[in-house]
Design a protein around this motif. Sequence first.
Motif, PDB file in Angstrom:
ATOM      1  N   GLU A 215      -5.149  -1.938  26.233  1.00 11.68           N
ATOM      2  CA  GLU A 215      -6.197  -0.981  25.920  1.00 11.68           C
ATOM      3  C   GLU A 215      -5.920   0.347  26.647  1.00 11.68           C
ATOM      4  O   GLU A 215      -6.120   1.435  26.094  1.00 11.68           O
ATOM      5  CB  GLU A 215      -7.525  -1.579  26.379  1.00 11.68           C
ATOM      6  N   LEU A 344     -15.287  -5.808  13.911  1.00 14.04           N
ATOM      7  CA  LEU A 344     -13.855  -5.942  14.161  1.00 14.04           C
ATOM      8  C   LEU A 344     -13.063  -5.463  12.950  1.00 14.04           C
ATOM      9  O   LEU A 344     -11.931  -5.037  13.082  1.00 14.04           O
ATOM     10  CB  LEU A 344     -13.512  -7.406  14.477  1.00 14.04           C
ATOM     11  N   ARG A 361     -11.189  -2.079  18.351  1.00 19.41           N
ATOM     12  CA  ARG A 361     -11.256  -3.360  19.058  1.00 19.41           C
ATOM     13  C   ARG A 361     -10.656  -4.488  18.217  1.00 19.41           C
ATOM     14  O   ARG A 361     -10.018  -5.395  18.736  1.00 19.41           O
ATOM     15  CB  ARG A 361     -12.704  -3.697  19.440  1.00 19.41           C
ATOM     16  N   ARG A 363      -8.152  -4.174  16.342  1.00 18.54           N
ATOM     17  CA  ARG A 363      -6.697  -4.082  16.447  1.00 18.54           C
ATOM     18  C   ARG A 363      -6.210  -4.725  17.750  1.00 18.54           C
ATOM     19  O   ARG A 363      -5.135  -5.321  17.789  1.00 18.54           O
ATOM     20  CB  ARG A 363      -6.243  -2.611  16.375  1.00 18.54           C
ATOM     21  N   LEU A 364      -7.008  -4.598  18.810  1.00 23.10           N
ATOM     22  CA  LEU A 364      -6.629  -5.239  20.078  1.00 23.10           C
ATOM     23  C   LEU A 364      -6.642  -6.756  19.936  1.00 23.10           C
ATOM     24  O   LEU A 364      -5.957  -7.475  20.652  1.00 23.10           O
ATOM     25  CB  LEU A 364      -7.582  -4.829  21.206  1.00 23.10           C
ATOM     26  N   LEU A 365      -7.475  -7.231  18.991  1.00 21.07           N
ATOM     27  CA  LEU A 365      -7.621  -8.675  18.777  1.00 21.07           C
ATOM     28  C   LEU A 365      -6.972  -9.078  17.460  1.00 21.07           C
ATOM     29  O   LEU A 365      -7.359 -10.069  16.843  1.00 21.07           O
ATOM     30  CB  LEU A 365      -9.112  -9.047  18.760  1.00 21.07           C
ATOM     31  N   GLY A 366      -6.003  -8.299  17.033  1.00 18.49           N
ATOM     32  CA  GLY A 366      -5.447  -8.433  15.686  1.00 18.49           C
ATOM     33  C   GLY A 366      -5.055  -9.844  15.264  1.00 18.49           C
ATOM     34  O   GLY A 366      -5.323 -10.245  14.135  1.00 18.49           O
TER      35      GLY A 366
ATOM     36  N   MET B 519     -13.855 -13.704  20.353  1.00 18.64           N
ATOM     37  CA  MET B 519     -13.673 -12.283  20.087  1.00 18.64           C
ATOM     38  C   MET B 519     -14.929 -11.491  20.443  1.00 18.64           C
ATOM     39  O   MET B 519     -15.005 -10.301  20.185  1.00 18.64           O
ATOM     40  CB  MET B 519     -13.288 -12.074  18.622  1.00 18.64           C
ATOM     41  N   LYS B 541     -12.481 -11.854  24.673  1.00 21.63           N
ATOM     42  CA  LYS B 541     -11.067 -11.531  24.868  1.00 21.63           C
ATOM     43  C   LYS B 541     -10.887 -10.028  24.720  1.00 21.63           C
ATOM     44  O   LYS B 541     -11.550  -9.396  23.897  1.00 21.63           O
ATOM     45  CB  LYS B 541     -10.242 -12.180  23.756  1.00 21.63           C
ATOM     46  N   ARG B 542     -10.003  -9.467  25.487  1.00 24.80           N
ATOM     47  CA  ARG B 542      -9.752  -8.030  25.349  1.00 24.80           C
ATOM     48  C   ARG B 542      -8.497  -7.786  24.527  1.00 24.80           C
ATOM     49  O   ARG B 542      -8.281  -6.685  24.031  1.00 24.80           O
ATOM     50  CB  ARG B 542      -9.612  -7.405  26.732  1.00 24.80           C
ATOM     51  N   LYS B 543      -7.656  -8.772  24.444  1.00 32.98           N
ATOM     52  CA  LYS B 543      -6.417  -8.575  23.705  1.00 32.98           C
ATOM     53  C   LYS B 543      -5.984  -9.907  23.110  1.00 32.98           C
ATOM     54  O   LYS B 543      -6.043 -10.936  23.772  1.00 32.98           O
ATOM     55  CB  LYS B 543      -5.352  -8.071  24.663  1.00 32.98           C
ATOM     56  N   ASP B 544      -5.598  -9.862  21.867  1.00 33.04           N
ATOM     57  CA  ASP B 544      -5.066 -11.059  21.233  1.00 33.04           C
ATOM     58  C   ASP B 544      -4.175 -10.604  20.093  1.00 33.04           C
ATOM     59  O   ASP B 544      -4.522 -10.679  18.933  1.00 33.04           O
ATOM     60  CB  ASP B 544      -6.220 -11.943  20.724  1.00 33.04           C
ATOM     61  N   VAL B 545      -3.025 -10.117  20.452  1.00 28.47           N
ATOM     62  CA  VAL B 545      -2.093  -9.689  19.415  1.00 28.47           C
ATOM     63  C   VAL B 545      -0.692  -9.639  20.009  1.00 28.47           C
ATOM     64  O   VAL B 545      -0.512  -9.231  21.153  1.00 28.47           O
ATOM     65  CB  VAL B 545      -2.509  -8.311  18.821  1.00 28.47           C
TER      66      VAL B 545
END
Lengths: 375, 595
Positions: A215, A344, A361, A363-366, B519, B541-545
């Motif tokens: 981020e 999302l 957000r 995209r961060l959790l894509g 998420m 979660k802050r990141k999942d990619v």
Amino acid sequence: MTAGARHLYVHLPFCAHRCGYCDFVTVVGRRAEHGSYVDALLSELELERALLAPELETVFLGGGTPTFTEPRELRRLLEALPAAVEVTVEANPETVTPELAALLRAGGVTRVSLGAQTFDPALLHVLERVAGPDDVRHAFYHLRDAGFDNISLDLIYGIPGQSASGLDADIDEALALGPEHLSCYELEAKPGTRFTHRHGEELARQAVALEGYFERVVTRLTAAGYRWYETANFCLPPEAQGGRDLRSQHNLGYWLGHDYLGVGVGAVSTVRGRRWRNTPRLPTYTAALARGDTPPREIEELSAGVLLQERVMLGLRLDEPLPLDGLAPVLDGAALTRLERLELVARGPADRGEALTLTPRGRLLGDGVTAELLV
Amino acid sequence: MQLDRIRNFSIIAHIDHGKSTLADRILEVTDTVSGREMREQLLDSMDLERERGITIKAQAVRVLWKGHQLNLIDTPGHVDFTYEVSRSLQACEGAVLVVDAAQGVEAQTVANAYLAIENDLELLPVVNKIDLPQADPDAAATEIAELIGGEPDDVLRISAKTGQGIEDVLDAVVERIPAPSGDRAASARALIFDSSYDQYRGVVAFVRVVDGSFGTGEELLAMAQGTRFEAEELGFFSPTMRAVETLEAGEVGYVITGLKDVSRLRVGDTLTSRANPAAGPLPGYKDVKPMVFAGLFPTDSDEYPELRDALEKLKLNDAALVYEPETSNALGFGFRCGFLGLLHMEIVRERLEREFDLDLLVTAPNVAYRVLTLAGEEVEVHNPAEMPPDIERVEEPYIRASIIVPKEYVGPVMELCTERRGRFDHMEYLSEERPLLIYELPLAEVVVDFYDQLKSRTRGYASFDYDVIGFREGSLVKLDVLIAGESVDALSLIVHRDSAYGRGRALVDRLREEIPRQMFDVPVQAAIGSRIIARETIKAKRKDVLAKCYGGDITRKRKLLERQKKGKKRMKQVGAVEVPQEAFLAVLNLNENGK
């Protein structure tokens, strides 16, 4: 499609040293074999030429360390490759001399992707990189001096021992060089690599802190005026660059589901619903081509459904809306509504019907979002 | 056989004190079986008459000793089956009370001895295992005498293992246990003290004839339930099935009924002749009601039909087992099952998993509650999720617990009982070293890991038994767990008001650890009614990619995605939140451990 693939990938596996975190097909040293390898590449290209379109959009030389290849052989290869609008070469900083920069330029290369990774000497050491921070800067200047106006820097974040302020410092250093393009990857400790063996525990311990780094990278680079056009890729926008589209046209081809031909050891191609991977073993590869045979390959037939899935999986990595037209069979409508409610994903009108975009957000959790969206 | 030549008796003992070895030895000494047959047949849980397709366990075996007919009646070992035990004892005039010479009197010895005394049985105390090096027969004899009254010298000392003293036991049975009384001229009455189901012959009832006599082919009636059937075959086990024409007052034997459902012939009921029925049934019949309940869910929801079939089959042979379909928002389709007690629950669960190869998720056990609503309606609640909202009063079952411990552990035991809302009744010394503590406790406090705690706080020395003494009002509340605002029915509990906070906190903490981050932020709360008593948030979660995805990565990436999707399929959906089954398991285990 019938016109053939307009993207060509060429794999050059040679490296001075194999970095601990690397899981690409690489071969250390073996300078004596560079010539025979280039022969093999050109033979494979000749065998598959029918799959290529008459006019190529992009050529991409990846590695390995393409610029570690013997200059004579590299020159021979560049001269023999078909012309394209965008020709990218991956380069390691310590290999970039004024002579090499000139060689690339003369060989028709239009874009260089420089593997900077980090500017922190201690972290470069952790990554087992040969170059020092000054090598990165010098390489960049040599490329500029040779006339390259499209240079990309690779950065890696989440290196064991890297603090948030260390990340900021890296970004500052990178921005100071003013690259047209940046690729920022979180260090992926892939199972089985020497690196994971050595640093896995430390990475697991840092996991929560590292979560915020992605981020942070996005925030910093977009604040500096870069366009976050793909999950890990940033470029200067056209308006700043006289209307030039500075996205990696070659990689864009992958993300838009275009056909591509890959030649070289371990290279992957996808053409007309069929994907294949060449043998990752160098002697096997060169021996087959020396006989005039195609190298041993692992072949995967992609069904229409799988192609649609990949279309969603890759398309959602981009900042441009993904047209929903034709994707209905692989999308879960209920999940789509749920994800919209969670802000999302967003739906909007497109040329034909609707299109889907991920919110920042999202995209961060894509990956999580994509897994939900696909049936 | 003349009445005065008949003796009916049981052997009662704490587990592993030598009950079955003594029974085996009696069969041998009386020449009912040879030593060779003994090994081949009886050690194989008395699964008899395999060739005839009957695999009914002999609940009563007839032996002959010096001109007398002795009927040895088996009793279920554990107090979950108190009612069944007491019916078996009611069929006897005496009981051999076996105590291990090295271990002395244990809690189950006490509970069984009390039951025998309540049934007016003549007790024949025996100290077994006197051949053991660590045996202390005198101390054990003194403890027995202390427990049941009498002199330590009257206690027989034997070794069922070596055969020493077995003949003395048989002689004492004849001499000291009274002959049955009964009126052979009266209308026929027999007590059903056990029943089994055989897939070819139907329900087989084990009976003690009290008055009159029964004949083969006679039309019979079970008086309490009103079930009618024909006595297809009468007989006794010795140790194989021997058919006879008649069973007379004082005798013990079996009746093959042809009935297809054990629940139609309940233990404790009275059999009589339809042609010449008795005026009234024998005393003491009651409809046993389950006291402990739990939800049973297949781990794999596709196994629901298999679970249903398995329960149906178990029910054929276990009249005490009750179940009804239950749907849980978190665990899917399953059954709420009622058991006599904890051991019964364990037995059923183990049989389902082992004999039927099912993988089960079992919710925390709860007891039966009697609830009076504000509207004045009385309901019995078997499932915390079904607790009515407006409650005037809740009653819960209480037990009388007998606990025997070496005296140095009295403190920790009293502490445990107090923590579990126990009320001290009294303490008596069976010997200087081993006091017997009597406590009254809510059954609910015992179903949750009381036994393990007792064992761990006494280094395994405590022995424990209980019987249910009735319902009492309690200050009870329903504790709900909410995940992202949705109540998770399978995790609802009924707890005492004072322990609600601790339990709620523990549940919430555990769930926060077990539920993977989603998420979005997921609040996990414990609530009593609308009041939240504990809360944690599982941060989004802050990141999942995956950072990189180029031409060579696409297939790998797609496969990762497919794996991610497959993982999601195994998740249970609570609202928008995906909860792995393991999270429920962990929390349900937590309940068992009572932390």
